[in-house]
Design an enzyme around this catalytic site. Structure first.
Site, PDB file in Angstrom:
ATOM      1  N   ILE A 139       1.357  15.075  16.368  1.00  0.00           N
ATOM      2  CA  ILE A 139       1.738  15.518  15.013  1.00  0.00           C
ATOM      3  C   ILE A 139       0.861  14.830  13.969  1.00  0.00           C
ATOM      4  O   ILE A 139       0.421  15.447  13.014  1.00  0.00           O
ATOM      5  CB  ILE A 139       3.238  15.232  14.739  1.00  0.00           C
ATOM      6  CG1 ILE A 139       4.106  16.084  15.672  1.00  0.00           C
ATOM      7  CG2 ILE A 139       3.601  15.508  13.286  1.00  0.00           C
ATOM      8  CD1 ILE A 139       5.595  15.781  15.605  1.00  0.00           C
ATOM      9  N   VAL A 180       9.795  13.740  18.983  1.00  0.00           N
ATOM     10  CA  VAL A 180      11.261  13.859  18.982  1.00  0.00           C
ATOM     11  C   VAL A 180      11.599  15.345  18.996  1.00  0.00           C
ATOM     12  O   VAL A 180      11.135  16.108  18.139  1.00  0.00           O
ATOM     13  CB  VAL A 180      11.865  13.197  17.714  1.00  0.00           C
ATOM     14  CG1 VAL A 180      13.383  13.388  17.680  1.00  0.00           C
ATOM     15  CG2 VAL A 180      11.508  11.722  17.656  1.00  0.00           C
ATOM     16  N   PRO A 215      -3.948   0.301 -17.655  1.00  0.00           N
ATOM     17  CA  PRO A 215      -4.289  -0.941 -16.951  1.00  0.00           C
ATOM     18  C   PRO A 215      -3.103  -1.553 -16.213  1.00  0.00           C
ATOM     19  O   PRO A 215      -1.949  -1.304 -16.580  1.00  0.00           O
ATOM     20  CB  PRO A 215      -4.690  -1.859 -18.105  1.00  0.00           C
ATOM     21  CG  PRO A 215      -3.814  -1.419 -19.244  1.00  0.00           C
ATOM     22  CD  PRO A 215      -3.596   0.068 -19.079  1.00  0.00           C
ATOM     23  N   LYS A 241      -8.201  -2.667  -7.460  1.00  0.00           N
ATOM     24  CA  LYS A 241      -7.866  -1.646  -8.471  1.00  0.00           C
ATOM     25  C   LYS A 241      -7.239  -2.333  -9.680  1.00  0.00           C
ATOM     26  O   LYS A 241      -6.192  -2.970  -9.569  1.00  0.00           O
ATOM     27  CB  LYS A 241      -6.887  -0.638  -7.849  1.00  0.00           C
ATOM     28  CG  LYS A 241      -6.371   0.396  -8.821  1.00  0.00           C
ATOM     29  CD  LYS A 241      -5.423   1.373  -8.145  1.00  0.00           C
ATOM     30  CE  LYS A 241      -4.796   2.323  -9.153  1.00  0.00           C
ATOM     31  NZ  LYS A 241      -3.745   3.167  -8.561  1.00  0.00           N
TER      32      LYS A 241
END
Ligand SMILES: Cc1cc2nc3c(=O)[nH]c(=O)nc-3n(C[C@H](O)[C@H](O)[C@H](O)COP(=O)(O)OP(=O)(O)OC[C@H]3O[C@@H](n4cnc5c(N)ncnc54)[C@H](O)[C@@H]3O)c2cc1C
Length: 499
Positions: free
Chosen positions: A35, A178, A89, A71
């Site tokens: 998956i 599952v 910011p 970042k």
């Protein structure tokens, strides 16, 4: 028992394993390579630092393992109007004075004909625009606070890093799909899950990290979904990594486009890109073509489509199942909030961890806290789309007509009237964030706090000079972002890995 091995599943596994080692608990995690994971989610906000600290993860090791960069902010390009950009910011503007926020003093400065832009008082913005990063500096004794930051990282490498961490602490991983979930006849609680090869795994608490499908919380327990598309219309994304060809900017860029917006997330080994758009205004093929033509470097893959419905699960904790990550709902990635919501939910779950059985009062509280948290973020996102001068395409005209949630209307009225920004105790986006986006999107208050007028002119001028000077000196002392990475946390090249 955790179902799902994307970022959410492995974050939950790592955190629970760290907190519960030695307590006699068994933590199982099921994931299916067939998956796969959603594979995006590469920009974070500063709370990730606390999460990593809680796991006692070494920062340099983490950055090297995930090809991360730093970042400092998000740059919003063309959101207010084409040709205009502003920064949100992860740091402060100036310092609080006389018990009120700096921005009131700046508004007075401006009303008196002052010309210093508010960005000049924010180290994060000045450093981001200069492409610099640093944790300390020679000017560190000065009053303006140091840089606040988060990371950009490779989502696949992040999950792999946390998997290694969790397995070392005893988390048991099960590979498989599952196919069935058994409920207890007496009360409908989840008893066990069944994998495609017939294995049955039982558990007491089930954490649903199965992504958009919500395998346990929705498909099994039918918690229900609240659709917020009326407020946030984007419902598709095209994602594609490209070669890194320029300096690694220490900020995410979000550029408004004809039917949504484009992200640009610079990592050490590549740049992540995506176009988030609204399917009523743009087709998938057109989005892919537009995105491919707007990359910094050569694409490393073909654009990958993703579909989503913005909104939240009505109950994120139901019976003995707690949903985390995409299984709990999705707010589009404009302010990089999903990974934060995962770690905030994990912290809440640990805080309210069920011991002797499940207590409905705690479950109700957990759900109401999660609801408030997502509603506050939703309002912040809606602000970006609705406070804009853009009406140049059908999408932007649609955005201008969006009816804002009442909670946002009240905030806007307060700011427009008196420049007041009031955030609640646990609210994610604090005053500097709201100020940055309100002003960036072109909203101007009619007045400011009366206390800001008390300071004598000469004293205000002296303090403004001191603060803006401090910001300049602080940033001057920082190295370039790429130099900082090279010196402290350069990741090994991954030549064979395209995405
Ligand atoms: C376009 C887009 C951009 C995004 N950008 C950001 C961003 O910049 N910053 C940010 O914080 N977040 C971002 N996100 C969100 C972020 O990607 C997710 O919050 C994060 O990756 C967590 O995903 P997840 O683990 O919940 O789901 P997934 O990654 O989808 O993982 C689901 C897991 O469940 C498993 N699974 C599912 N069904 C079964 C089954 N039947 N049997 C066994 N296993 C199963 C899968 O194999 C997988 O391991 C973005 C999301 C999208 C869609």
């Amino acid at each position: 028992m955790i179902v799902g091995g994307g970022s959410a599943g492995w974050m939950a596994a790592a955190s629970l394993a760290k907190a519960m080692t030695g307590g006699g608990y068994t933590i199982d995690l099921v994931e299916s390579e067939e998956i796969g994971t959603v594979g995006v989610g590469e920009a974070t906000i500063p709370s990730i630092l606390d999460f990593n600290r809680s796991l006692e993860i070494d920062e340099a090791e983490f950055i090297r393992a995930t090809q991360a960069s730093f970042k400092l902010a998000i740059e919003f390009v063309d959101w207010t109007r084409p040709g205009f950009s502003y920064m949100h910011p992860f740091g402060f503007y100036g310092v609080q004075m006389s018990g009120i926020y700096f921005h009131h003093f700046w508004l007075r400065h401006q009303a008196q004909g002052g010309t210093l832009p508010y960005d000049a008082f924010c180290s994060n913005i000045i450093a981001a625009r200069a492409g610099k990063f640093g944790r300390t500096s020679t000017a560190d004794k000065l009053p303006v606070p140091p840089l606040g930051y988060a990371y950009h990282f490779d989502a696949g490498l992040y999950a792999a890093f946390l998997r290694k961490f969790s397995e070392a602490l005893g988390v048991k991983r099960h590979e498989g799909r599952v196919v069935d979930v058994a409920l207890r006849a007496t009360d409908g609680f989840i008893e066990s899950i069944k994998l495609a090869d017939g294995r049955i795994i039982a558990g007491d608490l089930f954490i649903d990290c199965s992504g958009f499908r919500g395998l346990l919380i929705e498909q099994t327990l039918h918690a229900g979904y609240e659709d917020w598309s009326e407020f946030l219309p984007c419902d598709r994304a095209m994602a594609v990594p490209c070669e890194r060809i320029v300096a690694t900017t220490p900020y995410t860029r979000s550029t408004a486009r004809e039917a949504g917006w484009q992200w640009r997330i610079p990592l050490q080994h590549r740049t992540g890109n995506g176009y988030v758009y609204c399917s009523s205004f743009l087709g998938d093929d057109e989005a892919a073509t537009l995105l491919a033509g707007r990359l910094d470097g050569a694409a490393l893959n073909t654009p990958r489509p993703l579909r989503f419905v913005t909104g939240r699960r009505k109950e994120v904790w139901k019976k003995n199942c707690v949903a985390l990550g995409l299984a709990s709902g999705f707010l589009e990635p404009l302010e990089s909030t999903s990974i934060h919501l995962v770690l905030a939910s994990i912290a809440r779950l640990l805080f309210m961890f069920p011991g002797d059985g499940f207590d409905q009062a705690s479950i109700d509280k957990f759900n109401s806290l999660a609801r408030t948290e997502t509603e506050e973020i939703r309002d912040f996102l809606v602000l970006h789309y609705t406070a804009t001068e853009r009406n140049d395409t059908p999408f932007w005209r649609h955005c201008q007509a969006i009816k804002r949630p009442d909670t946002l209307v009240q905030r806007l009225e307060m700011f427009e009237r008196s420049a007041n920004i009031v955030v609640s105790t646990g609210e994610l986006f604090r005053e500097p964030s709201w100020f940055a986006v309100l002003m960036g999107q072109g909203i101007r208050p009619k007045s400011y706090h009366p206390i800001a007028d008390i300071l004598p002119d000469a004293e205000l001028a002296r303090r403004f000079e001191l603060m803006s000077d401090d910001v300049r000196k602080r940033v001057q002392a920082y190295p370039l972002h790429d130099e900082f990475i090279r010196e402290h946390c350069a990741a090994p090249p991954l030549p064979e890995r395209a995405a």
